[in-house]
Structures are given as structure tokens and as C-alpha cells.
Scaffold this active site. Structure first.
Site, mmCIF file in Angstrom:
data_model
loop_
_atom_site.group_PDB
_atom_site.id
_atom_site.type_symbol
_atom_site.label_atom_id
_atom_site.label_comp_id
_atom_site.label_asym_id
_atom_site.label_seq_id
_atom_site.Cartn_x
_atom_site.Cartn_y
_atom_site.Cartn_z
ATOM 1 C CG ASP A 1 27.594 51.358 -39.033
ATOM 2 O OD1 ASP A 1 27.663 52.129 -39.647
ATOM 3 O OD2 ASP A 1 26.174 50.999 -38.675
ATOM 4 N NE ARG B 1 22.236 43.393 -31.545
ATOM 5 C CZ ARG B 1 22.982 43.148 -32.552
ATOM 6 N NH1 ARG B 1 23.516 42.007 -32.555
ATOM 7 N NH2 ARG B 1 22.346 43.537 -33.887
ATOM 8 C CG ASP C 1 20.763 45.973 -31.524
ATOM 9 O OD1 ASP C 1 20.094 45.293 -30.804
ATOM 10 O OD2 ASP C 1 20.753 45.817 -32.915
ATOM 11 C CB SER D 1 20.634 47.647 -41.779
ATOM 12 O OG SER D 1 21.173 47.101 -40.492
#
Ligand code: ARG
Length: 397
Positions: A15, A95, A124, A173
Site C-alpha cells: 500500500d 499510531r 488507523d 496484513s
């Protein structure tokens, strides 16, 4: 002349890799600067991100944020017994720090926008956007905005000579930091699918764990672990060591249906061996030290803290206020917990603390330091209102 420089939060995965050419071709940026932030992913993952970032972007940074992650995010989570829907949260803790580091580089590179590779379905995107927008910067999220599918991404990557890391046989993932490893996607998206053992990397199956239990000792100071088996370690190192120890005994796997912030239900698999052991020891020690009122109130505070941390709302003033309360309670959370690791389970064997309000002298069957007759007076009044209602009802019959 295009739109100048954009800084991209970069993991080295598919990504974020295709975002590099996309930001130029579709968004008209002249320069893409990539930033990989090390919060305890496998070293080779960071090495791949560094190598690919250097090759594919105009400039690349790899930032070692491991100690800051533990000190500023994992330690507060330990003090707050941080968990979401029953598992020790992990991704959400990292994050904000990753986004803050990317913001720092954006300011340094005089970029007005930050790009990230989050989809429009997960948590996220919200956690990143919140930090980026709080810094007054613009968000560009190509995967979300262009509605891209995995197949299209793979084709596009091939056209741009970007190595595709997702192998067909292992289409998970993964998100990883030293506190937790999360696995989602691919066949796991069917909640009825039984996950193969290979999705786990830090833990063995409890079935294959050693037949002999292992005893360990954790020492806490002001609510955080400072020593393992009587040896002092920095936070990051202690967590790494404990991940190996507890992982070997198959501790800390989760397979669950999780409610994401947007309301979507998702099938999630996690492994977090050190977190499972540390949180168990920490809350056990709290029970020995904090008053009943503190414990009851702190449970509500911990829940609210966990909700804000899960959402990544670390600039919410309430988050700082809750941390202040929690820190006050943790000043007394000092002591040692002995635990046993055995086939996927961690059990507390014993605990001790210089700050314990446990008194064996007061509670023991064998001591006479309390005159038991004093309890007779308390008992006269205990439950008096309920007793009266019951007696009156009996009279009416
Ligand atoms: N559901 C978790 C969270 O939102 C973990 C998501 C991790 N992402 C991944 N690609 N494995 O905190």
C-alpha cells in the site's frame, strides 16, 4: 511546477509503496519523502522499508522511536491496564507516535501535506488523520481516496517496478510493534475460518509448548516493570526478553471479532506474550496496594483511558487528565510478582510490596490483634434497611 513536497508515512509494504508513484502521477507532488518509524517491528522489516524507501522515494528517513514508544505509550498503557474488548491494545498505541514523527519530518522538509496508506475501512486512518490535522497539515490518503483494490495495486506496482511483498500463500496484513503483533485479512476475513498456526510468529501453539512450567519474577516501580528475574532492564529490552520467554510457552494469543471505530466488525488475530504477562502481574499488584475505592474508581478511569487510546485521541485534554490521575495512583505500585508460564497460561504464584495495605496480622485466623467482638456492633447495622423491608413484607402476609 507541481505541489511541492509531501511526506509519506512508509512501512515498505504494498500500500505505502504504490503511494510513492501515485502521489506524483495522480496528485501532482514533485517530491516524495518517505519516513519509516521503528517501534519494534522485526529488524528485517525495518531494513526492507529503509532499502525500498531509499530506492523509490526522493528522500528517506528511518527513525528509531523504540524507547520513546515504550516510555510514552506502552508504560502509560501498563499503568492504565490498557485493553480493548478484552485484549491488550497494540496498534493503537503506536499510531500517534508514528504520526508525530512523520509530522516532525514534514515540518523539517517544509511539506504542507502528509500521505499515508490507510484504507477507508480501518481505525488507523482516523488515528493518523487526527494527529496530522492537529498539526495543521493536509492529509492525502490515496488508498482511501482512489478506492483501490488489491489486484489493481499489484498490477500498478509491477508497472512501476515495485517489488510486491505479498505472497499468494501468505496473504495476511501484519502490524507489529514490540507490545503486540496483529494479523488480519485474506482468508482470516471469514470469521468461521480456522487460522493456520503459521499466522503466528512470536508464540508457539500452547499444544507444542514445553511440558515443564517456568517460574519468572517481575519487579515493578511506580507501576511499570523494571526487572525480570532480578535483573534490571530498560523497558524495551525487558519487553523483548519477556516476549521470547512467554512466547515459548504459547502465551498471549487472541482470535476475536472486534468492533472498529466506524462500527464495522472485523476478525482479528493477535499475539502479545509480554503484554499478557505484564498486565496480569500489574493488576495483581494493584489489588495488593490500592484501596478498594481507588481500585473501583480506577477501573472506570482505565476504561475511559483505553477508549481514548484505542481511538488515538492523545491530544484530548481528558487523556492528559486521566494520565495525571493514573500516575498519582501508580506512585505506590512498587513490588514483585512471581508468575508461572505454562502451556498458554500465566498464573500468579505470589506477590509482595513495601506499599501493600494487606496486613496478615489483621486478617489472619491465627492472630488476636483485632478484638473480634468489635464486629458485633457493625453487624447490628449491616444491611439494616433491607432487613426492615423484609420484615415489614413478612408482617403484611
Ligand atoms: N484492529 C487493530 C486496531 O485497530 C489492529 C489493526 C492492525 N492492522 C493490521 N493491518 N494488521 O488497533
Amino acid at each position: 511546477m507541481g505541489k511541492g513536497t509531501i511526506v509519506l508515512a512508509y512501512s515498505g509494504g504494498l500500500d505505502t509503496s504504490i503511494c510513492i508513484p501515485l502521489l506524483k502521477e495522480r496528485y501532482d507532488y514533485d517530491r516524495v519523502v518517505t519516513v519509516a518509524v521503528h517501534v519494534g517491528q522485526q529488524d528485517d522489516e525495518i531494513a526492507v522499508a529503509t532499502e525500498k524507501g531509499k530506492k523509490l522515494a526522493d528522500k528517506h528517513y528511518t527513525i528509531d522511536a523504540r524507547d520513546a514508544f515504550v516510555k510514552d505509550h506502552v508504560f502509560p498503557a501498563i499503568k492504565a491496564n490498557g485493553s480493548y474488548e478484552g485484549y491488550p491494545m497494540g496498534t493503537s498505541l503506536a499510531r500517534p507516535l508514528i504520526a508525530q514523527e512523520v509530522v516532525r519530518i514534514a515540518k523539517k522538509e517544509k511539506a504542507k501535506a502528509i500521505g499515508h496508506g490507510c484504507t477507508g475501512k480501518g481505525n488507523d486512518q482516523l488515528r493518523f488523520d487526527f494527529i496530522i490535522r492537529s498539526a495543521g497539515l493536509e492529509v492525502v490518503a490515496p488508498i482511501r481516496e482512489l478506492n483501490l483494490t488489491r489486484d489493481w495495486e499489484i498490477e500498478y506496482a509491477k508497472e512501476h517496478r515495485i517489488p510486491v511483498p505479498v505472497k499468494k500463500d501468505k496473504p495476511w496484513s501484519i502490524d507489529e510493534n514490540c507490545w503486540s503483533r496483529s494479523i488480519e485479512g485474506g482468508k482470516l476475513e471469514d470469521p468461521a475460518y480456522h487460522p493456520p498456526d503459521e499466522i503466528y510468529a512470536w508464540t508457539v501453539s500452547p499444544k507444542n509448548a514445553p511440558d515443564t512450567p517456568e517460574k519468572i519474577t517481575l519487579e515493578f516501580r511506580s507501576g511499570v516493570p523494571v526487572a525480570l528475574n532480578n535483573k534490571k532492564y530498560g523497558g524495551y529490552e525487558l519487553i523483548q526478553k519477556l516476549n521470547v520467554l512467554a512466547g515459548k510457552h504459547g502465551i498471549g494469543r487472541n482470535d476475536m471479532i472486534e468492533d472498529r471505530i466506524l462500527g464495522l466488525k472485523a476478525r482479528e488475530n493477535y499475539e502479545h506474550p509480554a503484554a499478557t504477562v505484564i498486565l496480569k502481574a500489574h493488576s495483581d499488584l494493584e489489588a495488593l496496594i490500592l484501596t478498594r475505592s481507588e481500585l473501583a474508581f480506577k477501573r472506570m478511569v482505565d476504561d475511559k483511558w483505553s477508549e481514548l487510546a484505542y481511538k488515538g485521541l492523545v491530544y484530548e485534554p481528558l487523556y492528559a487528565a486521566l494520565n495525571a490521575f493514573i500516575d498519582t495512583t501508580q506512585e505506590r505500585v512498587n513490588g514483585t510478582v512471581d508468575l508461572e508460564l505454562y502451556k498458554g497460561h500465566v498464573m500468579v504464584l505470589g506477590r509482595s510490596s513495601p506499599d501493600a495495605i494487606y496486613s496478615s496480622d489483621l486478617v489472619s485466623f491465627d492472630s488476636d490483634s483485632i478484638d473480634q467482638c468489635h464486629a458485633i456492633g457493625v453487624s447490628q447495622y449491616f444491611g439494616i434497611q433491607a432487613r426492615l423491608v423484609k420484615q415489614m413484607a413478612a408482617k403484611k402476609k
